[in-house]
Design a protein around this motif. Structure first.
Motif, PDB file in Angstrom:
ATOM      1  N   GLY A   7      32.021  41.184  51.379  1.00 38.47           N
ATOM      2  CA  GLY A   7      33.171  40.334  51.629  1.00 38.47           C
ATOM      3  C   GLY A   7      34.516  41.020  51.496  1.00 38.47           C
ATOM      4  O   GLY A   7      35.556  40.408  51.743  1.00 38.47           O
ATOM      5  N   GLY A   8      34.514  42.288  51.089  1.00 32.23           N
ATOM      6  CA  GLY A   8      35.770  43.006  50.971  1.00 32.23           C
ATOM      7  C   GLY A   8      36.400  43.262  52.325  1.00 32.23           C
ATOM      8  O   GLY A   8      35.812  42.996  53.372  1.00 32.23           O
ATOM      9  N   GLY A   9      37.616  43.770  52.288  1.00 30.03           N
ATOM     10  CA  GLY A   9      38.308  44.062  53.526  1.00 30.03           C
ATOM     11  C   GLY A   9      39.755  44.399  53.275  1.00 30.03           C
ATOM     12  O   GLY A   9      40.150  44.701  52.145  1.00 30.03           O
ATOM     13  N   VAL A  11      43.608  43.063  53.483  1.00 29.89           N
ATOM     14  CA  VAL A  11      44.373  41.827  53.494  1.00 29.89           C
ATOM     15  C   VAL A  11      45.809  42.122  53.080  1.00 29.89           C
ATOM     16  O   VAL A  11      46.050  43.068  52.319  1.00 29.89           O
ATOM     17  CB  VAL A  11      43.727  40.777  52.559  1.00 29.89           C
ATOM     18  CG1 VAL A  11      43.739  41.259  51.126  1.00 29.89           C
ATOM     19  CG2 VAL A  11      44.391  39.429  52.692  1.00 29.89           C
ATOM     20  N   SER A  16      44.463  35.845  50.767  1.00 35.05           N
ATOM     21  CA  SER A  16      43.273  35.439  50.011  1.00 35.05           C
ATOM     22  C   SER A  16      42.023  36.043  50.618  1.00 35.05           C
ATOM     23  O   SER A  16      41.989  36.371  51.812  1.00 35.05           O
ATOM     24  CB  SER A  16      43.136  33.904  50.016  1.00 35.05           C
ATOM     25  OG  SER A  16      44.236  33.279  49.391  1.00 35.05           O
ATOM     26  N   LEU A  17      41.019  36.154  49.778  1.00 35.71           N
ATOM     27  CA  LEU A  17      39.734  36.672  50.230  1.00 35.71           C
ATOM     28  C   LEU A  17      38.675  36.187  49.249  1.00 35.71           C
ATOM     29  O   LEU A  17      38.973  35.995  48.057  1.00 35.71           O
ATOM     30  CB  LEU A  17      39.736  38.196  50.278  1.00 35.71           C
ATOM     31  CG  LEU A  17      38.736  38.886  51.195  1.00 35.71           C
ATOM     32  CD1 LEU A  17      39.027  38.571  52.656  1.00 35.71           C
ATOM     33  CD2 LEU A  17      38.771  40.401  50.967  1.00 35.71           C
ATOM     34  N   ARG A  18      37.463  36.014  49.715  1.00 34.30           N
ATOM     35  CA  ARG A  18      36.374  35.644  48.826  1.00 34.30           C
ATOM     36  C   ARG A  18      35.276  36.701  48.878  1.00 34.30           C
ATOM     37  O   ARG A  18      34.765  37.008  49.958  1.00 34.30           O
ATOM     38  CB  ARG A  18      35.782  34.280  49.180  1.00 34.30           C
ATOM     39  CG  ARG A  18      34.764  33.803  48.150  1.00 34.30           C
ATOM     40  CD  ARG A  18      34.219  32.427  48.449  1.00 34.30           C
ATOM     41  NE  ARG A  18      33.211  32.439  49.502  1.00 34.30           N
ATOM     42  CZ  ARG A  18      32.367  31.446  49.726  1.00 34.30           C
ATOM     43  NH1 ARG A  18      32.421  30.349  48.972  1.00 34.30           N
ATOM     44  NH2 ARG A  18      31.494  31.526  50.702  1.00 34.30           N
ATOM     45  N   LEU A  19      34.935  37.220  47.735  1.00 30.44           N
ATOM     46  CA  LEU A  19      33.814  38.140  47.615  1.00 30.44           C
ATOM     47  C   LEU A  19      32.556  37.359  47.254  1.00 30.44           C
ATOM     48  O   LEU A  19      32.625  36.328  46.572  1.00 30.44           O
ATOM     49  CB  LEU A  19      34.071  39.189  46.537  1.00 30.44           C
ATOM     50  CG  LEU A  19      35.326  40.037  46.680  1.00 30.44           C
ATOM     51  CD1 LEU A  19      35.392  41.062  45.552  1.00 30.44           C
ATOM     52  CD2 LEU A  19      35.388  40.712  48.031  1.00 30.44           C
ATOM     53  N   GLN A  81      36.717  34.108  44.313  1.00 31.52           N
ATOM     54  CA  GLN A  81      37.809  33.693  45.180  1.00 31.52           C
ATOM     55  C   GLN A  81      39.094  34.332  44.682  1.00 31.52           C
ATOM     56  O   GLN A  81      39.477  34.127  43.520  1.00 31.52           O
ATOM     57  CB  GLN A  81      37.939  32.169  45.181  1.00 31.52           C
ATOM     58  CG  GLN A  81      39.090  31.642  46.018  1.00 31.52           C
ATOM     59  CD  GLN A  81      38.915  31.927  47.496  1.00 31.52           C
ATOM     60  OE1 GLN A  81      37.832  31.746  48.049  1.00 31.52           O
ATOM     61  NE2 GLN A  81      39.989  32.358  48.146  1.00 31.52           N
ATOM     62  N   ASN A  83      43.097  34.794  45.305  1.00 36.37           N
ATOM     63  CA  ASN A  83      44.309  34.292  45.949  1.00 36.37           C
ATOM     64  C   ASN A  83      45.524  35.084  45.473  1.00 36.37           C
ATOM     65  O   ASN A  83      45.464  35.804  44.469  1.00 36.37           O
ATOM     66  CB  ASN A  83      44.496  32.814  45.622  1.00 36.37           C
ATOM     67  CG  ASN A  83      43.347  31.951  46.115  1.00 36.37           C
ATOM     68  OD1 ASN A  83      42.724  32.234  47.137  1.00 36.37           O
ATOM     69  ND2 ASN A  83      43.055  30.887  45.382  1.00 36.37           N
ATOM     70  N   LEU A 119      38.172  46.386  48.521  1.00 36.90           N
ATOM     71  CA  LEU A 119      39.291  45.497  48.828  1.00 36.90           C
ATOM     72  C   LEU A 119      40.547  46.343  48.899  1.00 36.90           C
ATOM     73  O   LEU A 119      40.837  47.095  47.969  1.00 36.90           O
ATOM     74  CB  LEU A 119      39.468  44.419  47.763  1.00 36.90           C
ATOM     75  CG  LEU A 119      40.765  43.611  47.857  1.00 36.90           C
ATOM     76  CD1 LEU A 119      40.781  42.752  49.111  1.00 36.90           C
ATOM     77  CD2 LEU A 119      40.985  42.769  46.612  1.00 36.90           C
TER      78      LEU A 119
END
Length: 123
Positions: A7-9, A11, A16-19, A81, A83, A119
């Motif tokens: 789920g990384g990336g 941003v 926001s991102l959720r792992l 999660q 944020n 991330l």
């Protein structure tokens, strides 16, 4: 237990991102779980932990109020999660599992580790 974080990336700051951390093997509900991260040139640090039933959670001061750890034992998956991301959150994030140590924030108490997911938060 085998763990796989994903789920990384990339941003932007403020985003926001959720792992996710998928577990297989021994029943997932047997484990207290945690998230750790390691930035380039820095030591691994604790991010968040959650008890086997989700009843207890702990956070590093640096992420408190911005990150939320959760789990779904029916899906053998833990989540983070994230944020209001900041550039200083940039790191490889690892999920980890422990049994018998209780809900712990010490990396040394965790016996099983996932491979990590990157991330990157741009400013």
């Amino acid at each position: 237990v085998q763990l796989q974080a994903f789920g990384g990336g990339l941003v932007q700051a403020g985003g926001s991102l959720r792992l996710s951390c998928a577990a297989s093997g021994r029943p997932f509900s047997s484990y207290d779980m945690g998230w750790f991260r390691q930035a380039p040139g820095k030591e691994r640090e604790f991010v968040a932990a959650i008890s086997w039933n989700g009843g207890d959670t702990y956070y590093a001061d640096s992420v408190k109020g911005r990150f939320t750890i959760s789990r779904d034992n029916a899906k053998n998956t833990m989540y983070l999660q994230m944020n209001s991301l900041k550039p200083e959150d940039t790191a490889v994030y690892y999920c980890a599992a422990t049994v018998g140590a209780g809900t712990t924030t010490s990396g040394g108490d965790f016996r099983s580790w996932g491979q990590g997911t990157q991330l990157t938060v741009s400013s």
